[in-house]
Design a protein around this motif. Structure first.
Motif, PDB file in Angstrom:
ATOM      1  N   ILE A 116     -10.449  -1.168  12.744  1.00  0.00           N
ATOM      2  CA  ILE A 116      -9.062  -0.717  12.940  1.00  0.00           C
ATOM      3  C   ILE A 116      -9.003   0.535  13.822  1.00  0.00           C
ATOM      4  CG2 ILE A 116      -8.311  -1.717  10.735  1.00  0.00           C
ATOM      5  CD1 ILE A 116      -8.211   1.190   9.666  1.00  0.00           C
ATOM      6  N   GLU A 117     -10.106   0.910  14.447  1.00  0.00           N
ATOM      7  CA  GLU A 117     -10.139   2.128  15.273  1.00  0.00           C
ATOM      8  C   GLU A 117      -9.374   1.920  16.582  1.00  0.00           C
ATOM      9  OE1 GLU A 117     -12.803   0.443  14.291  1.00  0.00           O
ATOM     10  OE2 GLU A 117     -13.886  -0.257  16.068  1.00  0.00           O
ATOM     11  N   ASP A 118      -8.824   3.019  17.117  1.00  0.00           N
ATOM     12  CA  ASP A 118      -8.030   2.956  18.344  1.00  0.00           C
ATOM     13  C   ASP A 118      -8.884   2.691  19.576  1.00  0.00           C
ATOM     14  OD1 ASP A 118      -5.914   3.614  16.773  1.00  0.00           O
ATOM     15  OD2 ASP A 118      -5.761   5.683  17.451  1.00  0.00           O
ATOM     16  N   THR A 119     -10.098   3.184  19.590  1.00  0.00           N
ATOM     17  CA  THR A 119     -10.921   3.116  20.796  1.00  0.00           C
ATOM     18  C   THR A 119     -12.306   2.564  20.463  1.00  0.00           C
ATOM     19  OG1 THR A 119     -12.085   4.420  22.466  1.00  0.00           O
ATOM     20  CG2 THR A 119     -11.455   5.574  20.461  1.00  0.00           C
TER      21      THR A 119
ATOM     22  N   VAL B 142       0.835  -1.211   0.000  1.00  0.00           N
ATOM     23  CA  VAL B 142       0.000   0.000   0.000  1.00  0.00           C
ATOM     24  C   VAL B 142       0.864   1.253   0.000  1.00  0.00           C
ATOM     25  CG1 VAL B 142      -1.656   1.357   1.357  1.00  0.00           C
ATOM     26  CG2 VAL B 142      -1.938  -1.130   1.148  1.00  0.00           C
ATOM     27  N   THR B 143       0.575   2.198  -0.934  1.00  0.00           N
ATOM     28  CA  THR B 143       1.353   3.446  -0.985  1.00  0.00           C
ATOM     29  C   THR B 143       0.582   4.625  -0.425  1.00  0.00           C
ATOM     30  OG1 THR B 143       0.565   3.913  -3.219  1.00  0.00           O
ATOM     31  CG2 THR B 143       2.646   2.699  -3.011  1.00  0.00           C
ATOM     32  N   LYS B 144      -0.755   4.526  -0.361  1.00  0.00           N
ATOM     33  CA  LYS B 144      -1.533   5.684   0.085  1.00  0.00           C
ATOM     34  C   LYS B 144      -2.810   5.251   0.816  1.00  0.00           C
ATOM     35  CE  LYS B 144      -1.933   9.394  -2.762  1.00  0.00           C
ATOM     36  NZ  LYS B 144      -2.569  10.308  -3.747  1.00  0.00           N
ATOM     37  N   VAL B 145      -3.135   5.994   1.881  1.00  0.00           N
ATOM     38  CA  VAL B 145      -4.373   5.785   2.638  1.00  0.00           C
ATOM     39  C   VAL B 145      -5.235   7.030   2.484  1.00  0.00           C
ATOM     40  CG1 VAL B 145      -5.378   5.318   4.906  1.00  0.00           C
ATOM     41  CG2 VAL B 145      -3.106   4.411   4.347  1.00  0.00           C
ATOM     42  N   LEU B 146      -6.473   6.849   2.020  1.00  0.00           N
ATOM     43  CA  LEU B 146      -7.384   7.983   1.849  1.00  0.00           C
ATOM     44  C   LEU B 146      -8.484   7.913   2.897  1.00  0.00           C
ATOM     45  CD1 LEU B 146      -6.474   6.988  -1.210  1.00  0.00           C
ATOM     46  CD2 LEU B 146      -8.008   8.844  -1.871  1.00  0.00           C
ATOM     47  N   SER B 147      -8.835   9.045   3.502  1.00  0.00           N
ATOM     48  CA  SER B 147     -10.018   9.090   4.351  1.00  0.00           C
ATOM     49  C   SER B 147     -10.282  10.504   4.837  1.00  0.00           C
ATOM     50  CB  SER B 147      -9.921   8.145   5.544  1.00  0.00           C
ATOM     51  OG  SER B 147     -11.223   7.890   6.047  1.00  0.00           O
TER      52      SER B 147
ATOM     53  N   CYS C  19      -7.745   6.242  13.815  1.00  0.00           N
ATOM     54  CA  CYS C  19      -7.061   4.974  13.519  1.00  0.00           C
ATOM     55  C   CYS C  19      -5.552   5.154  13.621  1.00  0.00           C
ATOM     56  CB  CYS C  19      -7.441   4.492  12.114  1.00  0.00           C
ATOM     57  SG  CYS C  19      -9.194   4.191  11.930  1.00  0.00           S
ATOM     58  N   HIS C  20      -5.123   6.131  14.387  1.00  0.00           N
ATOM     59  CA  HIS C  20      -3.709   6.499  14.464  1.00  0.00           C
ATOM     60  C   HIS C  20      -2.803   5.307  14.798  1.00  0.00           C
ATOM     61  CE1 HIS C  20      -0.254   9.071  15.227  1.00  0.00           C
ATOM     62  NE2 HIS C  20      -0.042   8.348  16.301  1.00  0.00           N
TER      63      HIS C  20
ATOM     64  N   PRO D 217       3.098   2.348   8.310  1.00  0.00           N
ATOM     65  CA  PRO D 217       3.914   3.538   8.585  1.00  0.00           C
ATOM     66  C   PRO D 217       4.504   4.154   7.321  1.00  0.00           C
ATOM     67  CG  PRO D 217       5.104   1.543   9.193  1.00  0.00           C
ATOM     68  CD  PRO D 217       3.714   1.124   8.846  1.00  0.00           C
ATOM     69  N   HIS D 218       4.647   3.342   6.269  1.00  0.00           N
ATOM     70  CA  HIS D 218       5.277   3.808   5.030  1.00  0.00           C
ATOM     71  C   HIS D 218       4.288   4.518   4.095  1.00  0.00           C
ATOM     72  CE1 HIS D 218       3.551  -0.202   4.703  1.00  0.00           C
ATOM     73  NE2 HIS D 218       3.263   0.126   3.472  1.00  0.00           N
ATOM     74  N   ALA D 219       2.977   4.391   4.366  1.00  0.00           N
ATOM     75  CA  ALA D 219       1.994   4.903   3.395  1.00  0.00           C
ATOM     76  C   ALA D 219       1.746   6.399   3.588  1.00  0.00           C
ATOM     77  CB  ALA D 219       0.683   4.132   3.542  1.00  0.00           C
ATOM     78  N   GLU D 220       1.513   7.070   2.468  1.00  0.00           N
ATOM     79  CA  GLU D 220       1.140   8.484   2.489  1.00  0.00           C
ATOM     80  C   GLU D 220      -0.331   8.598   2.895  1.00  0.00           C
ATOM     81  OE1 GLU D 220       0.408  11.867  -0.961  1.00  0.00           O
ATOM     82  OE2 GLU D 220       1.439  10.002  -1.464  1.00  0.00           O
ATOM     83  N   ILE D 221      -0.684   9.698   3.601  1.00  0.00           N
ATOM     84  CA  ILE D 221      -2.080   9.920   3.999  1.00  0.00           C
ATOM     85  C   ILE D 221      -2.668  11.004   3.102  1.00  0.00           C
ATOM     86  CG2 ILE D 221      -3.612  10.637   5.882  1.00  0.00           C
ATOM     87  CD1 ILE D 221      -2.168   8.153   6.680  1.00  0.00           C
TER      88      ILE D 221
END
Lengths: 293, 293
Positions: B172-175, B104-109, B117-118, B126-130
């Motif tokens: 995948i949410e933190d909380t 994966v190179t990019k995460v969109l949201s 989802c930090h 960690p390598h993907a662009e947001i």
């Protein structure tokens, strides 16, 4: 003595104007930061002495990002408050022949500023396209950069001091009821002159499952005749229905009444966090200076 | 009987999921509207029968646009509330070989979903662009359209039903403390089954210059042992320091207690506007259906 202030940027915003109004002594330095959290973190980390951020607007309500950051992320006292009227002005790039309204093809600004000038735009610029940008200062910057285009920006007066733009129309806002409260936060105390008006701000967490708890909290103030000017609830982020209450009390911290009220609230099972006791400055609409009151 | 519902779009949002959960009868039609005001205006103008909009989130607080529009612009009663857990899921375009996280190179949201989802992103991508876009549904749509790119979106489960995307990772949410309250508004009553839990919502304007007025208002509820689950202040837009209070009372409108409390508040000089009395639906986390409680 030189002091440094982080303000919500970019340069030319209302927050910059507020910061420069309160701190007019020579040698002060004002540094734009991109976001409210960036301003507050800079002051918390000691990169600057103080942060100046918006706190509440009379039309839009509390600035939740400021509230949440102060509640959850940093521990900096509030040192003063400035209440400032918000006006919007139409500016264009500086040009040899002044731009006539009939020539204008595009209006740039922040969505809130555009909404707050609806009547003026409807009457004077019905033919112009609207383009939304991230701040009123950014709008002025873009208009000054693309100086060959017949574009105008809706901006704060501060933008005229910062970018090569010229005023076309002043005070084009629909309502005069637009005021913003800015607060100054920082670790070192600031030597303000005595003021007629002070506020004390606290954060209260109610015990869970406590019917009527907020009523009891307010009783602690009411029977002491302590006036509250604001009660704002924010989520604790632990679940739906759990709130902090941010409470502004209309007086300076004292030795008897406020400590008594706080102790009573704690005895009821509340947590009370002190956010600051501070003088209130006010700039009148069309006034050039600020006053203490 | 066919009913039409406006929901906050685009298609594939949490609001669409909420609307479809409450109204599962055949023949109902769900129409996406671009903004919260557009949804509410469509119901007020009779273009649709009902509007479904977000009202409060456990992490972000009240949805001010919904509050302000109900206070200032329309007069539609609240007919029901749905409390729904908010989960975030990682989706990619449908492809022959499933996409590995390392590719994966990019995460969109939407910025809020990314923030929520930090930890997951930090650990697994960690390598993907947001890249920030206007909604989680828009992110899924973009990822499905650019199916040749190794991109993923953080989306609601509803997006999987709407766009040609496939689930890569669930929840995948933190909380788990992320819940949203949605409300349904409309002119015609809706035939809900009996519920164990009802709420009544009112809007109270305090008389001006009335120290302790909010305390008196709360007294009217406290001595009747009426529990309040939420008090939210919003500016009246007439000047700094003037507020409406939106109050949720934890019971159905009755013939004695609530009318008595309202009459007392009006005798004190308050204005009381009734916004609705309605059943509360709850969807449990990981539950497939909603329950009344």
């Amino acid at each position: 003595m030189e002091r440094t202030f982080a303000f919500l940027g970019p340069r030319g915003t209302n927050t910059e104007e507020a910061a420069r109004l309160i701190f007019q002594e020579k040698g002060n330095r004002f540094l734009p930061y991109r976001t409210i959290p960036d301003c507050l973190e800079a002051a918390a980390a000691g990169k600057v002495d103080y942060a100046v951020v918006p706190w509440e607007n009379s039309l839009e309500g509390s600035v939740n990002l400021t509230l949440d950051w102060i509640i959850h992320k940093i521990d900096l006292p509030i040192l003063s408050e400035l209440i400032m009227p918000i006006s919007h002005h139409l500016v264009s790039a500086k040009r040899e022949e002044p731009l006539a309204l009939s020539q204008v093809t595009k209006v740039l600004s922040h969505p809130q500023a555009v909404a707050q000038c609806h009547s003026y735009l409807h009457e004077h610029l019905p033919h112009a396209e609207i383009e939304y940008v991230s701040s009123t200062a950014e709008a002025a910057r873009l208009v000054s950069e693309r100086f060959e285009e017949p574009w105008v920006a809706i901006s704060a007066m501060q933008a005229v001091h910062v970018y090569p733009v010229t005023l076309i129309a002043e005070n084009i806002e629909d309502t005069e009821n637009n005021f913003t409260r800015f607060i100054v936060l920082g670790k070192k105390p600031l030597p303000f002159p005595e003021s007629e008006k002070y506020k004390t701000t606290i954060l209260v967490t109610l015990p869970s499952d406590f019917p009527g708890a907020l009523h009891q909290v307010l009783s602690a103030f009411a029977w002491r005749r302590l006036n509250l000017s604001r009660i704002e609830s924010r989520p604790t982020k632990t679940g739906l229905g759990n709130y902090y209450f941010v409470i502004d009390i209309e007086q300076k911290m004292d030795d008897v009444l406020l400590p008594g009220a706080f102790a009573e609230m704690e005895a009821l099972g509340c947590q009370v966090r002190f956010l600051g006791t501070y003088p209130v400055f006010v700039k009148e609409r069309n006034g050039a200076r600020i006053s203490l009151r």
